[in-house]
Design a protein around this motif. Structure first.
Motif, PDB file in Angstrom:
ATOM      1  N   LEU A   5      35.026   1.955 -80.565  1.00 27.20           N
ATOM      2  CA  LEU A   5      34.573   3.254 -81.036  1.00 27.20           C
ATOM      3  C   LEU A   5      33.300   3.579 -80.257  1.00 27.20           C
ATOM      4  O   LEU A   5      32.454   2.707 -80.053  1.00 27.20           O
ATOM      5  CB  LEU A   5      34.249   3.209 -82.535  1.00 27.20           C
ATOM      6  CG  LEU A   5      35.338   2.705 -83.489  1.00 27.20           C
ATOM      7  CD1 LEU A   5      34.834   2.777 -84.922  1.00 27.20           C
ATOM      8  CD2 LEU A   5      36.614   3.512 -83.333  1.00 27.20           C
ATOM      9  N   THR A   6      33.161   4.812 -79.827  1.00 29.58           N
ATOM     10  CA  THR A   6      32.024   5.175 -78.978  1.00 29.58           C
ATOM     11  C   THR A   6      31.230   6.317 -79.586  1.00 29.58           C
ATOM     12  O   THR A   6      31.799   7.353 -79.934  1.00 29.58           O
ATOM     13  CB  THR A   6      32.498   5.570 -77.566  1.00 29.58           C
ATOM     14  OG1 THR A   6      33.274   4.511 -77.011  1.00 29.58           O
ATOM     15  CG2 THR A   6      31.297   5.852 -76.664  1.00 29.58           C
ATOM     16  N   ILE A   7      29.926   6.111 -79.714  1.00 34.04           N
ATOM     17  CA  ILE A   7      29.028   7.131 -80.237  1.00 34.04           C
ATOM     18  C   ILE A   7      28.036   7.532 -79.148  1.00 34.04           C
ATOM     19  O   ILE A   7      27.458   6.676 -78.473  1.00 34.04           O
ATOM     20  CB  ILE A   7      28.249   6.609 -81.461  1.00 34.04           C
ATOM     21  CG1 ILE A   7      29.208   6.327 -82.623  1.00 34.04           C
ATOM     22  CG2 ILE A   7      27.192   7.611 -81.905  1.00 34.04           C
ATOM     23  CD1 ILE A   7      28.521   5.735 -83.841  1.00 34.04           C
ATOM     24  N   PRO A  33      30.886  -4.890 -84.293  1.00 30.93           N
ATOM     25  CA  PRO A  33      31.261  -5.472 -82.999  1.00 30.93           C
ATOM     26  C   PRO A  33      32.232  -4.598 -82.202  1.00 30.93           C
ATOM     27  O   PRO A  33      32.378  -4.782 -80.998  1.00 30.93           O
ATOM     28  CB  PRO A  33      31.937  -6.804 -83.390  1.00 30.93           C
ATOM     29  CG  PRO A  33      31.453  -7.088 -84.767  1.00 30.93           C
ATOM     30  CD  PRO A  33      31.240  -5.774 -85.425  1.00 30.93           C
ATOM     31  N   HIS A  34      32.887  -3.652 -82.873  1.00 31.38           N
ATOM     32  CA  HIS A  34      33.846  -2.777 -82.194  1.00 31.38           C
ATOM     33  C   HIS A  34      33.223  -1.447 -81.773  1.00 31.38           C
ATOM     34  O   HIS A  34      33.926  -0.524 -81.372  1.00 31.38           O
ATOM     35  CB  HIS A  34      35.045  -2.502 -83.112  1.00 31.38           C
ATOM     36  CG  HIS A  34      34.678  -1.812 -84.403  1.00 31.38           C
ATOM     37  ND1 HIS A  34      33.765  -2.319 -85.280  1.00 31.38           N
ATOM     38  CD2 HIS A  34      35.106  -0.637 -84.945  1.00 31.38           C
ATOM     39  CE1 HIS A  34      33.637  -1.508 -86.319  1.00 31.38           C
ATOM     40  NE2 HIS A  34      34.435  -0.478 -86.130  1.00 31.38           N
ATOM     41  N   LEU A  35      31.882  -1.349 -81.827  1.00 22.97           N
ATOM     42  CA  LEU A  35      31.189  -0.105 -81.510  1.00 22.97           C
ATOM     43  C   LEU A  35      30.509  -0.194 -80.151  1.00 22.97           C
ATOM     44  O   LEU A  35      29.926  -1.215 -79.798  1.00 22.97           O
ATOM     45  CB  LEU A  35      30.129   0.175 -82.591  1.00 22.97           C
ATOM     46  CG  LEU A  35      29.270   1.437 -82.417  1.00 22.97           C
ATOM     47  CD1 LEU A  35      30.120   2.691 -82.533  1.00 22.97           C
ATOM     48  CD2 LEU A  35      28.136   1.448 -83.453  1.00 22.97           C
ATOM     49  N   SER A  36      30.593   0.894 -79.389  1.00 21.49           N
ATOM     50  CA  SER A  36      29.819   1.030 -78.156  1.00 21.49           C
ATOM     51  C   SER A  36      28.985   2.295 -78.239  1.00 21.49           C
ATOM     52  O   SER A  36      29.292   3.197 -79.032  1.00 21.49           O
ATOM     53  CB  SER A  36      30.733   1.076 -76.923  1.00 21.49           C
ATOM     54  OG  SER A  36      31.519   2.248 -76.922  1.00 21.49           O
ATOM     55  N   ALA A  37      27.926   2.365 -77.431  1.00 25.36           N
ATOM     56  CA  ALA A  37      27.011   3.500 -77.533  1.00 25.36           C
ATOM     57  C   ALA A  37      26.624   4.009 -76.159  1.00 25.36           C
ATOM     58  O   ALA A  37      26.365   3.227 -75.233  1.00 25.36           O
ATOM     59  CB  ALA A  37      25.759   3.093 -78.313  1.00 25.36           C
ATOM     60  N   LYS A  38      26.589   5.327 -76.049  1.00 25.89           N
ATOM     61  CA  LYS A  38      26.048   5.990 -74.870  1.00 25.89           C
ATOM     62  C   LYS A  38      24.685   6.556 -75.274  1.00 25.89           C
ATOM     63  O   LYS A  38      24.608   7.457 -76.107  1.00 25.89           O
ATOM     64  CB  LYS A  38      26.991   7.085 -74.382  1.00 25.89           C
ATOM     65  CG  LYS A  38      28.337   6.538 -73.895  1.00 25.89           C
ATOM     66  CD  LYS A  38      29.208   7.629 -73.324  1.00 25.89           C
ATOM     67  CE  LYS A  38      30.583   7.087 -72.918  1.00 25.89           C
ATOM     68  NZ  LYS A  38      30.505   6.133 -71.806  1.00 25.89           N
ATOM     69  N   ARG A  52      16.116  -8.214 -72.733  1.00 24.81           N
ATOM     70  CA  ARG A  52      16.494  -9.458 -73.421  1.00 24.81           C
ATOM     71  C   ARG A  52      17.605  -9.237 -74.470  1.00 24.81           C
ATOM     72  O   ARG A  52      17.595  -9.828 -75.546  1.00 24.81           O
ATOM     73  CB  ARG A  52      15.273 -10.106 -74.083  1.00 24.81           C
ATOM     74  CG  ARG A  52      14.214 -10.526 -73.076  1.00 24.81           C
ATOM     75  CD  ARG A  52      13.095 -11.304 -73.735  1.00 24.81           C
ATOM     76  NE  ARG A  52      12.393 -10.495 -74.725  1.00 24.81           N
ATOM     77  CZ  ARG A  52      11.411  -9.651 -74.413  1.00 24.81           C
ATOM     78  NH1 ARG A  52      11.037  -9.493 -73.152  1.00 24.81           N
ATOM     79  NH2 ARG A  52      10.801  -8.956 -75.355  1.00 24.81           N
ATOM     80  N   LEU A  53      18.548  -8.370 -74.139  1.00 27.94           N
ATOM     81  CA  LEU A  53      19.696  -8.169 -75.037  1.00 27.94           C
ATOM     82  C   LEU A  53      20.729  -9.257 -74.820  1.00 27.94           C
ATOM     83  O   LEU A  53      20.934  -9.733 -73.689  1.00 27.94           O
ATOM     84  CB  LEU A  53      20.341  -6.809 -74.779  1.00 27.94           C
ATOM     85  CG  LEU A  53      19.576  -5.559 -75.210  1.00 27.94           C
ATOM     86  CD1 LEU A  53      20.388  -4.320 -74.860  1.00 27.94           C
ATOM     87  CD2 LEU A  53      19.268  -5.591 -76.694  1.00 27.94           C
ATOM     88  N   LYS A  54      21.412  -9.624 -75.876  1.00 32.76           N
ATOM     89  CA  LYS A  54      22.520 -10.555 -75.732  1.00 32.76           C
ATOM     90  C   LYS A  54      23.651  -9.870 -74.982  1.00 32.76           C
ATOM     91  O   LYS A  54      23.848  -8.656 -75.073  1.00 32.76           O
ATOM     92  CB  LYS A  54      23.002 -11.027 -77.107  1.00 32.76           C
ATOM     93  CG  LYS A  54      21.999 -11.915 -77.829  1.00 32.76           C
ATOM     94  CD  LYS A  54      22.578 -12.436 -79.131  1.00 32.76           C
ATOM     95  CE  LYS A  54      21.602 -13.384 -79.816  1.00 32.76           C
ATOM     96  NZ  LYS A  54      22.136 -13.895 -81.110  1.00 32.76           N
ATOM     97  N   ALA A  55      24.437 -10.658 -74.261  1.00 34.33           N
ATOM     98  CA  ALA A  55      25.469 -10.105 -73.386  1.00 34.33           C
ATOM     99  C   ALA A  55      26.493  -9.284 -74.153  1.00 34.33           C
ATOM    100  O   ALA A  55      26.964  -8.246 -73.670  1.00 34.33           O
ATOM    101  CB  ALA A  55      26.161 -11.238 -72.627  1.00 34.33           C
ATOM    102  N   ASP A  56      26.836  -9.731 -75.394  1.00 33.48           N
ATOM    103  CA  ASP A  56      27.869  -9.033 -76.149  1.00 33.48           C
ATOM    104  C   ASP A  56      27.404  -7.664 -76.628  1.00 33.48           C
ATOM    105  O   ASP A  56      28.219  -6.794 -76.941  1.00 33.48           O
ATOM    106  CB  ASP A  56      28.346  -9.875 -77.335  1.00 33.48           C
ATOM    107  CG  ASP A  56      27.267 -10.030 -78.397  1.00 33.48           C
ATOM    108  OD1 ASP A  56      26.114 -10.297 -78.018  1.00 33.48           O
ATOM    109  OD2 ASP A  56      27.574  -9.865 -79.590  1.00 33.48           O
ATOM    110  N   VAL A  57      26.082  -7.441 -76.675  1.00 28.84           N
ATOM    111  CA  VAL A  57      25.539  -6.119 -77.027  1.00 28.84           C
ATOM    112  C   VAL A  57      25.314  -5.295 -75.769  1.00 28.84           C
ATOM    113  O   VAL A  57      25.675  -4.115 -75.706  1.00 28.84           O
ATOM    114  CB  VAL A  57      24.224  -6.257 -77.822  1.00 28.84           C
ATOM    115  CG1 VAL A  57      23.574  -4.888 -78.028  1.00 28.84           C
ATOM    116  CG2 VAL A  57      24.483  -6.928 -79.169  1.00 28.84           C
ATOM    117  N   ALA A  58      24.745  -5.907 -74.745  1.00 34.42           N
ATOM    118  CA  ALA A  58      24.431  -5.197 -73.495  1.00 34.42           C
ATOM    119  C   ALA A  58      25.673  -4.580 -72.866  1.00 34.42           C
ATOM    120  O   ALA A  58      25.615  -3.481 -72.304  1.00 34.42           O
ATOM    121  CB  ALA A  58      23.750  -6.144 -72.519  1.00 34.42           C
TER     122      ALA A  58
END
Length: 338
Positions: A5-7, A33-38, A52-58
């Motif tokens: 899902l993208t916001i 965990p299923h969200l992405s952001a622009k 210093r973000l974790k890879a799964d968030v970055a």
């Protein structure tokens, strides 16, 4: 629907800009965990918050650079004329070209409404979008619209608001038949202006709505209705009055418990109860008003929202994406107004 899902987040909007909106978005990415952001805004203002973000968030973040910002003092017409390079405009554009499924902004409400209508357009059968948000009640909350987008509404507009509000409550709250009430100065049929009386008749004619008739101001908090419909002039005053009353009660409690040692002792005993009451009445818990009726999801956060409160607006966006609220409204408008 894509894997994520993208916001699109207008990170420059609101009183605090990126120092609130970016950390709040990072918190949401950890919750979902299923969200992405622009992140839409000036790159140099955003980048310092992404260290210093974790890879799964970055990997779920993209910066979309925007040179300009629509300020709280900008007039909507000015934003429409000169705002094409602004973070708000570009965030809405991402929804219009299906690169994001929702836009969240704490920016100028008037500009967001005008740009939303210009870029996303209204759904077929909807004349005007409406602002909807939750209002606390005795047992839970109800949804109220319009809260300020339209100060002059016809009976047909109020009918459209009733349908949209019913769909919203049904989808987000999992209510098969939400109770819909029309805000009025009394419950008798003779009360109210001609616009409200005609709206009542129009809503009654649509038998598919669970219409309970007129509700008064005190019914808002009694839990009598799940959806309360009114024009934006009345709705905005009712909402601001509610928020002011909640703050007044909180201040009166604090002042009263400071008067003498005995009352301070009582305050210690009553502390957990008072904290729970404050939590339930706190308007920020319901931060995140939806602009219903557009061909896309747009969530307006309070301009003064802190990190936690802006997160509630992001949560609202996720809920509406998952429930595909615009499509459901479009279907109900088509079937109920046919």
């Amino acid at each position: 629907m894509s894997e994520y899902l993208t916001i699109a987040v207008d990170v420059m909007g609101g009183d605090f800009g990126p120092r609130v909106t970016v950390p709040a978005t990072l918190d949401a990415l950890k919750r979902f965990p299923h969200l992405s952001a622009k992140l839409v805004g000036h790159k140099d203002s955003i980048s310092p918050y992404l260290n210093r973000l974790k890879a799964d968030v970055a990997c779920r973040i993209e910066i979309v650079h925007a040179d300009d910002v629509i300020t709280m003092s900008d007039k909507p017409a000015q934003a429409l004329r000169n705002g094409k390079n602004s973070s708000m405009y570009k965030a809405l554009e991402l929804v219009s070209v299906h690169k994001a499924q929702a836009c969240v902004s704490a920016g100028n409400t008037g500009a967001l409404m005008v740009l939303g209508r210009h870029i996303l357009r209204t759904l077929p059968g909807i004349d005007r979008p409406a602002i909807i948000s939750a209002v606390p009640t005795v047992d839970k909350h109800c949804y109220m619209l319009d809260l300020g987008a339209n100060v002059d509404c016809s009976a047909e507009h109020l009918l459209q608001f009733a349908i949209m509000g019913s769909v919203m409550a049904s989808a987000v709250e999992d209510m098969p038949q939400p109770r819909v009430g029309l805000l009025n100065i009394g419950q008798e049929e003779v009360k109210g202006n001609e616009q409200v009386k005609l709206a009542s008749r129009l809503i009654e004619e649509r038998g598919s709505l669970n219409y309970i008739g007129y509700v008064e101001g005190n019914d808002l908090y009694a839990g009598r209705a799940d959806v309360v419909v009114c024009d934006g002039f009345v709705g905005n005053i009712a909402l601001k009055s509610s928020e002011g009353l909640a703050r007044l009660i909180s201040r009166k409690f604090r002042a009263s418990f400071k008067k003498g040692i005995y009352r301070r002792f009582l305050a210690l005993i009553a502390g957990p109860v008072l904290s729970e009451l404050k939590r339930q009445l706190d308007p920020s818990r319901r931060n995140g008003a939806s602009l219903l009726g557009l061909q896309g999801i747009v969530i307006k956060s309070h301009g003064a929202a802190n990190r936690k409160c802006f997160g509630f607006a992001l949560d609202q966006a996720v809920a509406e994406i998952e429930q595909d609220v615009p499509r459901k409204i479009c279907h109900e408008i088509e079937s109920r107004l046919a």
